[in-house]
Every structure is written in structure tokens, then in C-alpha cells.
Design a protein around this motif. Structure first.
Motif, PDB file in Angstrom:
ATOM      1  N   VAL A  14      -5.083  -2.742   0.475  1.00  0.00           N
ATOM      2  CA  VAL A  14      -3.984  -1.801   0.292  1.00  0.00           C
ATOM      3  C   VAL A  14      -4.520  -0.588  -0.458  1.00  0.00           C
ATOM      4  N   VAL A  15      -4.338   0.592   0.126  1.00  0.00           N
ATOM      5  CA  VAL A  15      -4.797   1.837  -0.485  1.00  0.00           C
ATOM      6  C   VAL A  15      -3.609   2.772  -0.638  1.00  0.00           C
ATOM      7  N   PRO A  16      -3.654   3.711  -1.583  1.00  0.00           N
ATOM      8  CA  PRO A  16      -2.527   4.643  -1.748  1.00  0.00           C
ATOM      9  C   PRO A  16      -2.307   5.537  -0.539  1.00  0.00           C
ATOM     10  N   SER A  17      -3.403   5.983   0.093  1.00  0.00           N
ATOM     11  CA  SER A  17      -3.287   6.904   1.220  1.00  0.00           C
ATOM     12  C   SER A  17      -4.636   6.988   1.916  1.00  0.00           C
ATOM     13  N   ILE A  18      -4.614   7.211   3.211  1.00  0.00           N
ATOM     14  CA  ILE A  18      -5.878   7.459   3.908  1.00  0.00           C
ATOM     15  C   ILE A  18      -6.014   8.937   4.258  1.00  0.00           C
ATOM     16  N   ARG A  78     -17.900  -6.566   7.830  1.00  0.00           N
ATOM     17  CA  ARG A  78     -18.391  -6.769   9.191  1.00  0.00           C
ATOM     18  C   ARG A  78     -19.751  -7.443   9.182  1.00  0.00           C
ATOM     19  N   ASP A  79     -20.559  -7.110   8.182  1.00  0.00           N
ATOM     20  CA  ASP A  79     -21.869  -7.763   8.072  1.00  0.00           C
ATOM     21  C   ASP A  79     -21.725  -9.255   7.837  1.00  0.00           C
ATOM     22  N   GLY A  80     -20.582  -9.676   7.286  1.00  0.00           N
ATOM     23  CA  GLY A  80     -20.321 -11.100   7.056  1.00  0.00           C
ATOM     24  C   GLY A  80     -19.385 -11.691   8.082  1.00  0.00           C
ATOM     25  N   ASP A  81     -19.208 -11.021   9.227  1.00  0.00           N
ATOM     26  CA  ASP A  81     -18.357 -11.505  10.326  1.00  0.00           C
ATOM     27  C   ASP A  81     -16.905 -11.687   9.898  1.00  0.00           C
ATOM     28  N   ARG A  82     -16.423 -10.772   9.070  1.00  0.00           N
ATOM     29  CA  ARG A  82     -15.016 -10.778   8.694  1.00  0.00           C
ATOM     30  C   ARG A  82     -14.379  -9.457   9.098  1.00  0.00           C
ATOM     31  N   SER A  83     -13.075  -9.472   9.235  1.00  0.00           N
ATOM     32  CA  SER A  83     -12.359  -8.251   9.616  1.00  0.00           C
ATOM     33  C   SER A  83     -11.436  -7.815   8.491  1.00  0.00           C
ATOM     34  N   LEU A  84     -10.983  -6.555   8.585  1.00  0.00           N
ATOM     35  CA  LEU A  84     -10.168  -5.957   7.536  1.00  0.00           C
ATOM     36  C   LEU A  84      -8.790  -5.618   8.086  1.00  0.00           C
ATOM     37  N   LEU A  85      -7.756  -5.997   7.344  1.00  0.00           N
ATOM     38  CA  LEU A  85      -6.389  -5.584   7.636  1.00  0.00           C
ATOM     39  C   LEU A  85      -5.991  -4.546   6.595  1.00  0.00           C
ATOM     40  N   LEU A  86      -5.663  -3.335   7.039  1.00  0.00           N
ATOM     41  CA  LEU A  86      -5.428  -2.221   6.126  1.00  0.00           C
ATOM     42  C   LEU A  86      -3.946  -1.865   6.061  1.00  0.00           C
ATOM     43  N   ALA A  87      -3.471  -1.575   4.852  1.00  0.00           N
ATOM     44  CA  ALA A  87      -2.110  -1.100   4.650  1.00  0.00           C
ATOM     45  C   ALA A  87      -2.139   0.010   3.606  1.00  0.00           C
ATOM     46  N   THR A  88      -1.148   0.913   3.663  1.00  0.00           N
ATOM     47  CA  THR A  88      -1.070   2.002   2.691  1.00  0.00           C
ATOM     48  C   THR A  88       0.228   1.871   1.893  1.00  0.00           C
ATOM     49  N   SER A  89       0.155   2.276   0.630  1.00  0.00           N
ATOM     50  CA  SER A  89       1.329   2.201  -0.239  1.00  0.00           C
ATOM     51  C   SER A  89       2.070   3.522  -0.359  1.00  0.00           C
ATOM     52  N   PRO A 119       4.969   2.171  -5.709  1.00  0.00           N
ATOM     53  CA  PRO A 119       4.746   0.783  -6.131  1.00  0.00           C
ATOM     54  C   PRO A 119       5.597  -0.230  -5.370  1.00  0.00           C
ATOM     55  N   GLU A 120       6.815   0.142  -4.977  1.00  0.00           N
ATOM     56  CA  GLU A 120       7.655  -0.797  -4.235  1.00  0.00           C
ATOM     57  C   GLU A 120       7.108  -1.011  -2.828  1.00  0.00           C
ATOM     58  N   VAL A 121       6.674   0.062  -2.174  1.00  0.00           N
ATOM     59  CA  VAL A 121       6.025  -0.076  -0.865  1.00  0.00           C
ATOM     60  C   VAL A 121       4.753  -0.906  -1.012  1.00  0.00           C
ATOM     61  N   GLU A 122       4.016  -0.658  -2.063  1.00  0.00           N
ATOM     62  CA  GLU A 122       2.788  -1.417  -2.326  1.00  0.00           C
ATOM     63  C   GLU A 122       3.083  -2.907  -2.444  1.00  0.00           C
ATOM     64  N   ARG A 123       4.137  -3.262  -3.173  1.00  0.00           N
ATOM     65  CA  ARG A 123       4.501  -4.670  -3.334  1.00  0.00           C
ATOM     66  C   ARG A 123       4.816  -5.301  -1.982  1.00  0.00           C
ATOM     67  N   CYS A 139      -1.663   1.882  -7.041  1.00  0.00           N
ATOM     68  CA  CYS A 139      -1.276   3.291  -7.079  1.00  0.00           C
ATOM     69  C   CYS A 139      -0.743   3.722  -8.440  1.00  0.00           C
ATOM     70  N   GLU A 140      -0.455   2.764  -9.334  1.00  0.00           N
ATOM     71  CA  GLU A 140       0.123   3.120 -10.628  1.00  0.00           C
ATOM     72  C   GLU A 140      -0.353   2.133 -11.684  1.00  0.00           C
ATOM     73  N   ARG A 141      -0.660   2.632 -12.859  1.00  0.00           N
ATOM     74  CA  ARG A 141      -1.267   1.795 -13.899  1.00  0.00           C
ATOM     75  C   ARG A 141      -0.340   0.689 -14.386  1.00  0.00           C
ATOM     76  N   THR A 142       0.936   0.963 -14.509  1.00  0.00           N
ATOM     77  CA  THR A 142       1.874  -0.019 -15.062  1.00  0.00           C
ATOM     78  C   THR A 142       2.779  -0.620 -13.994  1.00  0.00           C
ATOM     79  N   LEU A 143       3.321   0.210 -13.101  1.00  0.00           N
ATOM     80  CA  LEU A 143       4.286  -0.285 -12.117  1.00  0.00           C
ATOM     81  C   LEU A 143       3.642  -1.147 -11.038  1.00  0.00           C
ATOM     82  N   SER A 144       2.329  -1.057 -10.868  1.00  0.00           N
ATOM     83  CA  SER A 144       1.628  -1.888  -9.883  1.00  0.00           C
ATOM     84  C   SER A 144       1.150  -3.214 -10.475  1.00  0.00           C
ATOM     85  N   ARG A 145       1.344  -3.399 -11.765  1.00  0.00           N
ATOM     86  CA  ARG A 145       0.750  -4.557 -12.437  1.00  0.00           C
ATOM     87  C   ARG A 145       1.304  -5.893 -11.930  1.00  0.00           C
TER      88      ARG A 145
END
Length: 339
Positions: free
Chosen positions: A66-70, A87-98, A102-106, A125-131
Motif C-alpha cells: 500500500v502506497v500513498p500515491s503512484i 520477482r527474483d524470488g518467484d513472488r508477485s506484488l498486489l498494489l493498492a493506493t491510499s 488513512p481511512e482508505v488506507e485501512r 500516509c500519516e504518522r499517527t492516524l495510520s498507526r
């Protein structure tokens, strides 16, 4: 306290084994029992224990991120670096943006957990609200915070040494004769904004110079442009403007040019991150390079270490405290500070 599979089984009037098979979608469960189990899980707000599933070998070979924005090129290239390591370890990535919410992130974190990812990489995305969401995720699957981190003890994190980067920038400018500095950064709602602001203050005081104007907004080119306008309107243009990231610096370059000031002849400008745009700007931007490949490698190493501890009960019992890794950055000198 969170509901357990035993609570769900008791509420549905079935055995724990039946409840577990129903929740995992396995065959051999009567339709009426499955319905009762799913209804009980909904009523109790039950969240499946992904760690237990991983221990039973039900891995998905996917990592959630989960990233704040791409739209910020720094985050985009950081995602690529992490994906390459996986990818070097034969794994894939599922990406989401917040979207810096913080509520979208949750909700995004919960959605990834529902997809049964093996582990999570979070850029809070936030020091306290993402905790709370970050701490909860860390109790369910191996979780590492990347670049940004929440306040307090919320698991392992990997990032750059922001204060070291600011020290290099300030020393570079002062060594080239700048005396009147200004800082344009972001309000310290995330850890990087706070550390870069603190680093700037300490670096200037260490050299015994005046700190000059400090303008705080957000990590955007729009804010950088407005900040440049404010600096010019104040009537006393500094020798150099230290920016909290490259996006701000690009906006400052644009704002100064619109005011008829030339960089670096009239004002020197620095950024932070070394995004792809830094070398393409005119003038090319002096900035602090974050070693993204090294950062991504450390993130995946920590995820693998936590996963290994879960597979080895003895190691899990011996598991040490969360790690905080700060990797040294590198100053990249370009035309925006070359007199």
C-alpha cells in the motif's frame, strides 16, 4: 478483543474444524453449515488468521503493498524496486493506493488481507492516524514499513537516513558560499517530512548559520511554485532554497523562473529523492539520491526473516525486537547549485 475461529464455530453451532473449512472454502461442508459459519463470521467481525494459514502451508506467493500515491515518481520507482526483488524470488506484488487518506488506507490493507497475501509492505500516509491499521496488519502477517513509518513501536521499517541527507545538502551549499538559506518542505504529518525538517534545522545550527525562512505545505510541485512566489514577495531572496523533495524543488524552479530569477546565478536550489525528473529539469537538479534497490532488498529480507520465524516456532519465540534500518543516501550535484 478480536473474535477467533472458536468464537465463530460456537456462534454457528458447529465444530472448529467445520468452521475452518467453511471459512477457507474447502469442500465437504454442508451448505447450511457454511451459511451459518459465514453469517457468524460477519456478525462477530471475524478476520481470518493469515499467519496460521501460512503456517499450514497455504501460501499465496503474493505480497501486498500500500502506497500513498503512484503519481509521485519516487513511490512509482520504489514499487518497481520492490517488485523486482520479489520477482527474483518467484513472488508477485498486489498494489493498492491510499490517496493519502488513512481511512482508505485501512480499507486497502483489509482488502489485501482478505486476498490472503503472505505479507505486507506499507508506506503509511500519516504518522499517527495510520498507526492502528499498521499495528493490526503486523499481528496478522509479516509487515514492514517502507520509507515512511508510524509513531511508536509498530514493527520493522526500512528507509533512508533523512537527517544525513539534509546534512550533506546544507554542507554542500554553505561550502559553496551560500549564507542565507530558506527551507521549503511539507508539514510534518509523515515521518520523512519531520526528519527532513529536523535535519535541516540541525545542519544549519551545526554550521552556526541563520536558518532563514521555513515554509511548510505538502510534497507537490504546486506547493513548491506557491512557496517560490512567497519567497520572492517577501523581498529578500535567499542564496539557496533547500527543498523537502524533488517535486517541491521542481515547483520552486518554475516559480523562480516565472519571477525572472535564474538558477543558480541568483538562487541555488536542491531537492531530495533523485526521481527521474531531477536529471531532466532545467537546470538539472542537485538532490539527495535514495538507494532504492538497496532499500527494497532490505524490505524483502525483513519480510523473509519474519516469515521464517513463523515457520519455526523456536525461532519465533526467540524473535528479537522490530528493526529500524536507515540507509545512507548520496548527494548528487548537478547544475542547480553550480555557480
Amino acid at each position: 478483543m478480536s473474535a477467533t475461529i472458536r468464537d465463530v464455530a460456537k456462534h454457528a453451532g458447529v465444530s472448529v474444524a467445520t468452521a475452518s473449512r467453511a471459512m477457507s472454502g474447502e469442500r465437504g461442508v454442508r451448505p447450511e453449515n457454511r451459511e451459518r459459519v459465514l453469517a457468524a463470521a460477519t456478525e462477530l467481525a471475524y478476520q481470518p488468521n493469515m499467519l496460521a494459514a501460512a503456517l499450514r502451508g497455504r501460501t499465496s506467493h503474493t505480497v501486498g503493498m500500500v502506497v500513498p500515491s503512484i503519481s509521485n515518481p519516487f513511490f512509482a520507482t520504489l514499487v518497481e524496486a520492490v517488485e523486482q526483488q520479489l520477482r527474483d524470488g518467484d513472488r508477485s506484488l498486489l498494489l493498492a493506493t491510499s490517496r493519502y487518506d488513512p481511512e482508505v488506507e485501512r480499507r486497502q490493507i483489509r482488502a489485501l488481507l482478505d486476498r490472503r497475501v503472505d505479507s505486507l509492505v506499507l508506506i503509511p500516509c500519516e504518522r499517527t492516524l495510520s498507526r492502528d491499521a499498521t499495528v493490526d496488519a503486523a499481528t496478522r502477517v509479516p509487515t514492514v514499513q517502507l520509507d515512511l513509518r508510524v509513531d511508536g513501536d509498530a514493527g520493522s521499517s526500512v528507509g533512508v537516513d533523512n537527517e544525513s541527507g539534509m546534512l550533506q545538502v546544507v554542507d554542500h551549499l554553505l561550502d559553496r558560499g551560500a549564507r542565507r538559506l530558506a527551507f521549503v518542505g511539507a508539514a510534518p504529518t509523515d515521518s520523512s517530512a519531520q526528519e527532513r525538517l529536523d535535519g535541516y534545522h540541525r545542519a544549519v545550527r551545526r554550521r552556526g548559520e541563520a536558518e532563514g525562512a521555513v515554509l511548510l505545505g505538502d510534497f507537490s510541485t504546486e506547493w513548491g511554485h506557491r512557496a517560490a512566489q512567497q519567497i520572492v514577495a517577501a523581498g529578500s531572496v535567499p542564496d539557496a532554497v533547500v527543498c523537502g523533495n524533488d517535486m517541491i524543488a521542481l515547483g520552486v524552479l518554475d516559480g523562480l523562473a516565472a519571477a525572472g530569477l535564474r538558477v543558480p546565478a541568483h538562487v541555488q536550489v536542491t531537492g531530495f529523492d533523485d526521481t527521474p525528473y531531477a536529471a531532466l529539469s532545467r537546470p538539472a537538479l542537485t538532490t539527495v539520491r535514495q538507494p532504492q534497490d538497496s532499500i527494497a532488498a532490505q524490505v524483502v529480507r525483513l519480510l523473509d526473516a519474519e516469515s521464517a520465524q513463523l515457520r519455526n516456532p523456536d525461532a519465533a519465540q526467540r524473535g528479537g525486537p522490530p528493526q529500524r534500518i536507515a540507509i545512507a543516501p548520496e548527494l548528487v550535484v548537478r547544475d542547480s547549485t553550480r555557480r
